[in-house]
Motif scaffolding. Structure first.
Motif, PDB file in Angstrom:
ATOM      1  N   GLY A  20       1.037  -5.162  -6.305  1.00  6.96           N
ATOM      2  CA  GLY A  20       0.610  -4.021  -5.510  1.00  6.96           C
ATOM      3  C   GLY A  20       1.738  -3.095  -5.141  1.00  6.96           C
ATOM      4  N   SER A 250      -9.239 -10.558   3.208  1.00 12.46           N
ATOM      5  CA  SER A 250      -8.636  -9.448   2.460  1.00 12.46           C
ATOM      6  C   SER A 250      -7.332  -8.989   3.099  1.00 12.46           C
ATOM      7  CB  SER A 250      -9.637  -8.282   2.397  1.00 12.46           C
ATOM      8  OG  SER A 250     -10.827  -8.681   1.744  1.00 12.46           O
ATOM      9  N   ARG A 254      -3.955  -9.287   0.951  1.00 16.71           N
ATOM     10  CA  ARG A 254      -3.373  -8.059   0.439  1.00 16.71           C
ATOM     11  C   ARG A 254      -2.272  -7.478   1.316  1.00 16.71           C
ATOM     12  NH1 ARG A 254      -6.231  -6.453  -3.807  1.00 16.71           N
ATOM     13  NH2 ARG A 254      -8.332  -7.297  -4.093  1.00 16.71           N
TER      14      ARG A 254
END
Length: 399
Positions: A20, A250, A254
């Motif tokens: 990411g 999440s 993340r």
């Protein structure tokens, strides 16, 4: 820090693809900030480690050896001498005194008074009484019991048993058999036909169907309530999983996990980089200190102090030591001569005051000589001796 070996460390491997943009964007700033924070801590730690090793090598080890030698000289050796020379003989003396005061008198009292008294005053009479009186008396009493009392007791027991059976057992047996047993059977028949059978019919025909219906109704109600509760619980679980668990998962996957992983990796990299920087700074400080202080001091020691020390050692200290040795020898010889003179003077003064052993003087040898030395007279009725004196006599005359 200064000369420390950190080993070969490698930068952590890059994460796999798909980590990411957030991870890539925060990696370098986080590592720079962590390096700025960790570097002073690592340098302080390395400096403390080096200082601790220097103090331990230069101060604590010699101090420990000195304290060990001092304790061994001032505590252990006097304590050992005190134990061997004073406490051990004192302990032996106290043990002997305690044995003489407490053990030996009681042992003698037990061995020579109590044991003979108990043996000859109690044990021997009791054994004689048992063997000569009690044993024959017991044998006689046993014969009387076996031969007289046992047959008489058997006859008395048979007669008493028959009387008690006729007086008590037979009436009670007849009463139980012909009165109580028929009454009990009649009462049991009446109770069975008037109480047990009606109650059994009522249980089978009325109470059992009613109980089965109530149980079936309650089971249906319980199943309906359980189905409603299960539906409500499933709905609540789905809402919690959708509105709470999924966002948190999440967020962790993340955001928090990449940030924490990067912070941990940044701390590891910063710690190792700080180690390299600290070692480089330490080497620079050591080299600067050597060039500013160590090299001039070493040059002064080799150029000035060593020749001066050799000159003082070879020309002044050696001559002074030889002179001191000669002076010591002369002083010891003078003291030895003075001691010998004082000893002889004391011996002569003591002999003059109290007298000494008489000194043997040379005299004429005793024997049947025909003529004494220094005279011309002849001893009557004695054979003449030769004019040549023995060797011992010649030496005595010469002396």
């Amino acid at each position: 820090m200064y000369g420390m070996d950190y080993g070969k460390h490698q930068v952590p491997a890059r994460y796999e693809a798909g980590e990411g943009c957030l991870t890539t964007s925060i990696r370098i700033p986080v590592r720079i900030v962590v390096l700025v924070v960790v570097l002073p801590v690592r340098m302080v730690q390395d400096a403390l480690v080096v200082a601790g090793r220097a103090v331990e090598r230069s101060l604590l080890r010699p101090l420990g050896r000195g304290l060990s030698w001092l304790s061994g000289t001032l505590v252990v050796a006097p304590a050992g001498w005190l134990y061997e020379s004073v406490l051990t003989p004192l302990g032996h003396a106290l043990r002997w005194l305690a044995a003489a005061v407490f053990v030996w008198p009681w042992a003698a009292l037990w061995r020579y008074v109590l044991v003979p008294g108990v043996r000859y005053g109690l044990a021997v009479p009791v054994v004689w009484l048992y063997g000569a009186v009690l044993t024959p008396l017991g044998h006689g009493l046993r014969w009387v019991y076996r031969e007289l009392l046992v047959p008489a007791g058997r006859g008395i027991r048979t007669a008493v048993g028959r009387v008690l059976t006729a007086a008590f057992v037979r009436p009670v047996t007849g009463l139980w058999r012909y009165v109580l047993v028929p009454l009990a059977l009649a009462a049991a028949w009446l109770a069975d036909h008037l109480v047990v059978r009606p109650l059994g019919w009522l249980y089978r025909e009325v109470l059992t169907p009613f109980g089965h219906g109530v149980a079936r109704l309650l089971d249906r109600l319980a199943r309906g309530i359980a189905a409603v509760g299960a539906g409500l619980w499933a709905a609540v679980g789905w809402l919690v999983a959708t509105l709470v668990v999924a966002p948190l998962r999440s967020l962790y996957r993340r955001v928090l996990a990449p940030v924490g992983r990067e912070i941990a990796a940044a701390f590891g990299v910063a710690w190792r980089v700080a180690g390299y920087i600290s070692r480089a700074v330490g080497r620079a400080v050591v080299r600067l200190a050597w060039n500013l202080v160590g090299a001039p001091v070493a040059w002064g020691y080799r150029t000035v102090c060593t020749p001066v020390g050799h000159f003082l050692r070879d020309r002044i200290w050696a001559a002074a030591r030889r002179g001191a040795v000669e002076a010591g020898r002369a002083a010891r010889s003078a003291l030895r001569s003075a001691r010998e003179t004082v000893r002889r003077a004391r011996h002569d003064a003591w002999r003059a005051l109290v007298g000494g052993a008489p000194q043997p003087e040379p005299r004429e040898p005793k024997g049947p000589l025909a003529r004494s030395l220094g005279s011309t007279t002849t001893v009557p009725s004695a054979a003449p001796e030769p004019e040549i004196s023995p060797p011992g006599v010649k030496n005595a005359e010469r002396g």
